[in-house]
Design an enzyme around this catalytic site. Structure first.
Site, PDB file in Angstrom:
ATOM      1  N   ASN A 210       0.859  -1.193   0.000  1.00  0.00           N
ATOM      2  CA  ASN A 210       0.000   0.000   0.000  1.00  0.00           C
ATOM      3  C   ASN A 210       0.893   1.240   0.000  1.00  0.00           C
ATOM      4  O   ASN A 210       2.116   1.129  -0.050  1.00  0.00           O
ATOM      5  CB  ASN A 210      -0.943  -0.027   1.206  1.00  0.00           C
ATOM      6  CG  ASN A 210      -0.175  -0.104   2.498  1.00  0.00           C
ATOM      7  OD1 ASN A 210       0.570   0.817   2.848  1.00  0.00           O
ATOM      8  ND2 ASN A 210      -0.313  -1.217   3.208  1.00  0.00           N
ATOM      9  N   ASP A 279      -4.150  -6.770   5.048  1.00  0.00           N
ATOM     10  CA  ASP A 279      -5.176  -7.643   5.632  1.00  0.00           C
ATOM     11  C   ASP A 279      -5.182  -9.012   4.959  1.00  0.00           C
ATOM     12  O   ASP A 279      -5.668  -9.988   5.522  1.00  0.00           O
ATOM     13  CB  ASP A 279      -6.565  -6.995   5.468  1.00  0.00           C
ATOM     14  CG  ASP A 279      -6.706  -5.774   6.371  1.00  0.00           C
ATOM     15  OD1 ASP A 279      -6.229  -5.838   7.510  1.00  0.00           O
ATOM     16  OD2 ASP A 279      -7.284  -4.767   5.915  1.00  0.00           O
ATOM     17  N   PHE A 323      -4.166   2.929  14.807  1.00  0.00           N
ATOM     18  CA  PHE A 323      -4.587   3.943  13.852  1.00  0.00           C
ATOM     19  C   PHE A 323      -5.698   3.308  13.005  1.00  0.00           C
ATOM     20  O   PHE A 323      -5.807   2.081  12.937  1.00  0.00           O
ATOM     21  CB  PHE A 323      -3.424   4.366  12.944  1.00  0.00           C
ATOM     22  CG  PHE A 323      -2.577   5.471  13.504  1.00  0.00           C
ATOM     23  CD1 PHE A 323      -1.739   5.240  14.580  1.00  0.00           C
ATOM     24  CD2 PHE A 323      -2.616   6.739  12.952  1.00  0.00           C
ATOM     25  CE1 PHE A 323      -0.951   6.254  15.106  1.00  0.00           C
ATOM     26  CE2 PHE A 323      -1.830   7.775  13.455  1.00  0.00           C
ATOM     27  CZ  PHE A 323      -0.999   7.524  14.540  1.00  0.00           C
ATOM     28  N   LYS A 337     -13.468  -0.282  15.641  1.00  0.00           N
ATOM     29  CA  LYS A 337     -12.161  -0.955  15.765  1.00  0.00           C
ATOM     30  C   LYS A 337     -11.660  -0.922  17.202  1.00  0.00           C
ATOM     31  O   LYS A 337     -11.035  -1.880  17.678  1.00  0.00           O
ATOM     32  CB  LYS A 337     -11.136  -0.299  14.824  1.00  0.00           C
ATOM     33  CG  LYS A 337     -11.383  -0.696  13.367  1.00  0.00           C
ATOM     34  CD  LYS A 337     -10.460  -0.021  12.385  1.00  0.00           C
ATOM     35  CE  LYS A 337     -10.839  -0.463  10.969  1.00  0.00           C
ATOM     36  NZ  LYS A 337     -10.136   0.230   9.914  1.00  0.00           N
ATOM     37  N   LYS A 341     -11.007  -4.577  18.603  1.00  0.00           N
ATOM     38  CA  LYS A 341      -9.598  -4.953  18.791  1.00  0.00           C
ATOM     39  C   LYS A 341      -9.156  -4.779  20.240  1.00  0.00           C
ATOM     40  O   LYS A 341      -7.980  -4.960  20.550  1.00  0.00           O
ATOM     41  CB  LYS A 341      -8.711  -4.143  17.846  1.00  0.00           C
ATOM     42  CG  LYS A 341      -9.100  -4.331  16.362  1.00  0.00           C
ATOM     43  CD  LYS A 341      -8.060  -3.788  15.418  1.00  0.00           C
ATOM     44  CE  LYS A 341      -8.561  -3.844  13.984  1.00  0.00           C
ATOM     45  NZ  LYS A 341      -7.506  -3.993  12.995  1.00  0.00           N
TER      46      LYS A 341
HETATM   47  O1  PMT Z   1       2.841   6.073   6.569  1.00  0.00           O
HETATM   48  P1  PMT Z   1       2.214   7.376   6.114  1.00  0.00           P
HETATM   49  O2  PMT Z   1       2.401   7.618   4.640  1.00  0.00           O
HETATM   50  O3  PMT Z   1       2.669   8.543   6.935  1.00  0.00           O
HETATM   51  O4  PMT Z   1       0.638   7.243   6.317  1.00  0.00           O
HETATM   52  C1  PMT Z   1       0.087   7.173   7.597  1.00  0.00           C
HETATM   53  C2  PMT Z   1      -1.053   6.149   7.655  1.00  0.00           C
HETATM   54  C3  PMT Z   1      -2.197   6.629   6.800  1.00  0.00           C
HETATM   55  C4  PMT Z   1      -0.608   4.780   7.194  1.00  0.00           C
HETATM   56  C5  PMT Z   1      -1.481   6.086   9.167  1.00  0.00           C
HETATM   57  O5  PMT Z   1      -1.857   7.353   9.610  1.00  0.00           O
HETATM   58  C6  PMT Z   1      -2.616   5.113   9.393  1.00  0.00           C
HETATM   59  O6  PMT Z   1      -3.781   5.460   9.286  1.00  0.00           O
HETATM   60  N1  PMT Z   1      -2.285   3.833   9.742  1.00  0.00           N
HETATM   61  C7  PMT Z   1      -3.215   2.757   9.910  1.00  0.00           C
HETATM   62  C8  PMT Z   1      -3.502   2.161   8.573  1.00  0.00           C
HETATM   63  C9  PMT Z   1      -4.371   0.917   8.667  1.00  0.00           C
HETATM   64  O7  PMT Z   1      -3.919  -0.124   8.336  1.00  0.00           O
HETATM   65  O8  PMT Z   1      -5.530   1.095   9.185  1.00  0.00           O
HETATM   66  P2  PMT Z   1      -6.595  -0.148   9.367  1.00  0.00           P
HETATM   67  O9  PMT Z   1      -7.826   0.564   9.666  1.00  0.00           O
HETATM   68  O10 PMT Z   1      -6.552  -1.059   8.210  1.00  0.00           O
HETATM   69  O11 PMT Z   1      -6.068  -0.928  10.632  1.00  0.00           O
HETATM   70  C10 PMT Z   1      -6.463  -0.560  11.951  1.00  0.00           C
HETATM   71  C11 PMT Z   1      -5.378  -0.881  12.940  1.00  0.00           C
HETATM   72  O12 PMT Z   1      -5.138  -2.292  12.968  1.00  0.00           O
HETATM   73  C12 PMT Z   1      -4.043  -0.224  12.629  1.00  0.00           C
HETATM   74  O13 PMT Z   1      -3.489   0.184  13.842  1.00  0.00           O
HETATM   75  C13 PMT Z   1      -3.242  -1.347  11.986  1.00  0.00           C
HETATM   76  O14 PMT Z   1      -1.839  -1.215  12.246  1.00  0.00           O
HETATM   77  C14 PMT Z   1      -3.801  -2.572  12.702  1.00  0.00           C
HETATM   78  N2  PMT Z   1      -3.701  -3.808  11.907  1.00  0.00           N
HETATM   79  C15 PMT Z   1      -4.376  -3.931  10.724  1.00  0.00           C
HETATM   80  C16 PMT Z   1      -4.283  -5.109  10.036  1.00  0.00           C
HETATM   81  C17 PMT Z   1      -3.508  -6.176  10.543  1.00  0.00           C
HETATM   82  N3  PMT Z   1      -3.376  -7.329   9.889  1.00  0.00           N
HETATM   83  N4  PMT Z   1      -2.853  -6.003  11.696  1.00  0.00           N
HETATM   84  C18 PMT Z   1      -2.934  -4.858  12.381  1.00  0.00           C
HETATM   85  O15 PMT Z   1      -2.352  -4.706  13.449  1.00  0.00           O
END
Ligand code: PMT
Length: 402
Positions: A210, A279, A323, A337, A341
């Site tokens: 990504n 994911d 995040f 979330k 989580k």
């Molecule tokens: O890196 P940059 O270019 O500065 O951009 C910043 C960002 C947009 C990446 C950052 O601000 C951000 O939003 N990060 C979270 C991105 C994300 O994966 O969001 P999510 O909604 O898909 O996941 C939610 C949370 O679960 C996140 O904390 C993620 O790290 C965690 N997760 C998700 C999937 C997975 N398999 N394991 C996880 O731990």
């Protein structure tokens, strides 16, 4: 660590003068602005030029050799210094200082300064043990001077015993500790931050990923370290440099990130999951480069482990901060979330907003927490935002709210 710290090193005449050259070099490398004053006896061992090169500053020897007619050098240096180190300090300079004698550039500066003065003696073991020297050291200690005790070992005079100038790297550590702020809110805490994307391999030349640049996660790690935390930054592949004050762990895939985070989790106080973790990953990683075929192709995907959710089931005392990158109903999904989580806070990121989300230098987010905290942070640089987010969370935790 010593950026913008102004240190005067007073070098007096003993064989350990050569170690003072290394000390000045190491202090300068650590970022300090170092100015050196030498006695004439010290110049018998090493030329001022060595110190000039190592400090990149003029070296002072003669009280009456005023380099700048608008100031009086020994008063100016005395006022300029944040810290004065006498290394090596001979029995002679210790005796003069204990008796208020000021007859050269070193001793006039020492009497004129109000900065902290550290004295690092180096001399023959019997001289160090001499009653007059002991008396002078005791008197100077009473007057508020600090001593860096000499170490034991082979002395240049052939004796073995106490009298060697403390090693330059140990003196630098003491200086760094002296200047490191003592009341930082995350001091003594271990913070683990994940950042960047993950790569999920399809075959030897292709992968799923990504647009995460790592900027937000790296800013969170830097902010945590600047607030005093022992910080571990676990990062997927990005093209930015890790902050110098963190422990860096490089990973590639979601599984690699999972393993690295779990390895740190038991000893962590706070985990911040900024990484954009895949994911899904290809069900099968092809050993050979996939050849193109006529018509459509399908890659079967399977779920990766949700690291944050897994930590949510394992957590004991750790504070879990996630995040959430969203494109619509940002706060609503972030709250979901938080619940699902078992996180303590979710930082919701509307990645469709201009100047927010992936790759940008700025970001705008909403912090949601258990017990209903919902705070919006308008556009800020990612570095400023990271600091504000951490300071806010620290305060909320202090207030007993989440
Ligand atoms: O890196 P940059 O270019 O500065 O951009 C910043 C960002 C947009 C990446 C950052 O601000 C951000 O939003 N990060 C979270 C991105 C994300 O994966 O969001 P999510 O909604 O898909 O996941 C939610 C949370 O679960 C996140 O904390 C993620 O790290 C965690 N997760 C998700 C999937 C997975 N398999 N394991 C996880 O731990």
């Amino acid at each position: 660590m010593l950026t913008s710290k102004k240190i005067v090193v007073c070098v007096t005449g003993g064989i350990a003068v050569y170690k003072a050259v290394a000390l000045v070099s190491k202090l300068t490398q650590a970022g300090a602005d170092v100015k050196v004053i030498m006695t004439r006896s010290a110049m018998e061992f090493v030329q001022p030029l060595s110190f000039q090169v190592m400090s990149r500053n003029d070296v002072y020897v003669d009280t009456f050799d005023e380099k700048d007619s608008s100031v009086i050098a020994h008063i100016n240096l005395a006022d300029w210094a944040d810290l004065v180190i006498v290394a090596p300090a001979t029995a002679n300079v210790i005796g003069k200082l204990a008796n208020g004698i000021a007859d050269d550039m070193v001793t006039t500066t020492l009497l004129a300064t109000t900065a902290k003065v550290w004295i690092a003696p180096a001399m023959n073991v019997h001289m160090y043990d001499n009653a007059a020297v002991k008396r002078n050291i005791a008197r100077l200690s009473e007057d508020g001077y600090s001593f860096i005790e000499p170490s034991e070992g082979f002395l240049a005079c052939g004796y073995v015993g106490k009298g060697r100038l403390e090693e330059p790297e140990n003196i630098v550590k003491l200086v760094e500790d002296y200047f490191s702020p003592k009341d930082l809110p995350l001091k003594g805490q271990k913070v683990v931050v994940t950042a960047g994307p993950t790569r999920e391999r399809i075959d030897p030349v292709r992968f799923l990923t990504n647009f995460s640049s790592g900027k937000m996660g790296y800013a969170m790690a830097e902010a945590a370290a600047n607030l005093g935390a022992d910080t571990v930054l676990i990062s997927g592949p990005v093209s930015i440099d890790a902050p110098s004050n963190v422990t860096f762990v490089s990973v590639e895939s979601a599984q690699g990130m999972y393993d690295a985070v779990v390895a740190q989790f038991d000893t962590a106080s706070i985990v911040i999951k900024t990484a954009a973790v895949a994911d899904y990953k290809p069900k099968v990683v092809q050993a050979q480069k996939m050849k193109k075929q006529p018509g459509e192709a399908t890659i079967a995907l399977e779920r990766t482990t949700d690291i944050l959710a897994e930590l949510g089931t394992r957590k004991t005392n750790q504070l879990l901060i996630g995040f959430a990158a969203e494109t619509n109903d940002v706060v609503h999904y972030a709250k979901g979330k938080l619940e699902k989580k078992n996180a303590d806070y979710i930082i919701a990121n509307d990645v469709t907003e201009a100047g927010s989300g992936f790759g940008t230098d700025t970001n705008s987010v909403t912090l949601v927490g258990h017990n209903g905290v919902e705070m919006h942070f308008p556009h800020l640089t990612k570095k400023e935002l990271a600091l504000q987010l951490l300071q806010t969370i620290i305060q909320l935790e202090k207030d007993g709210r989440k």
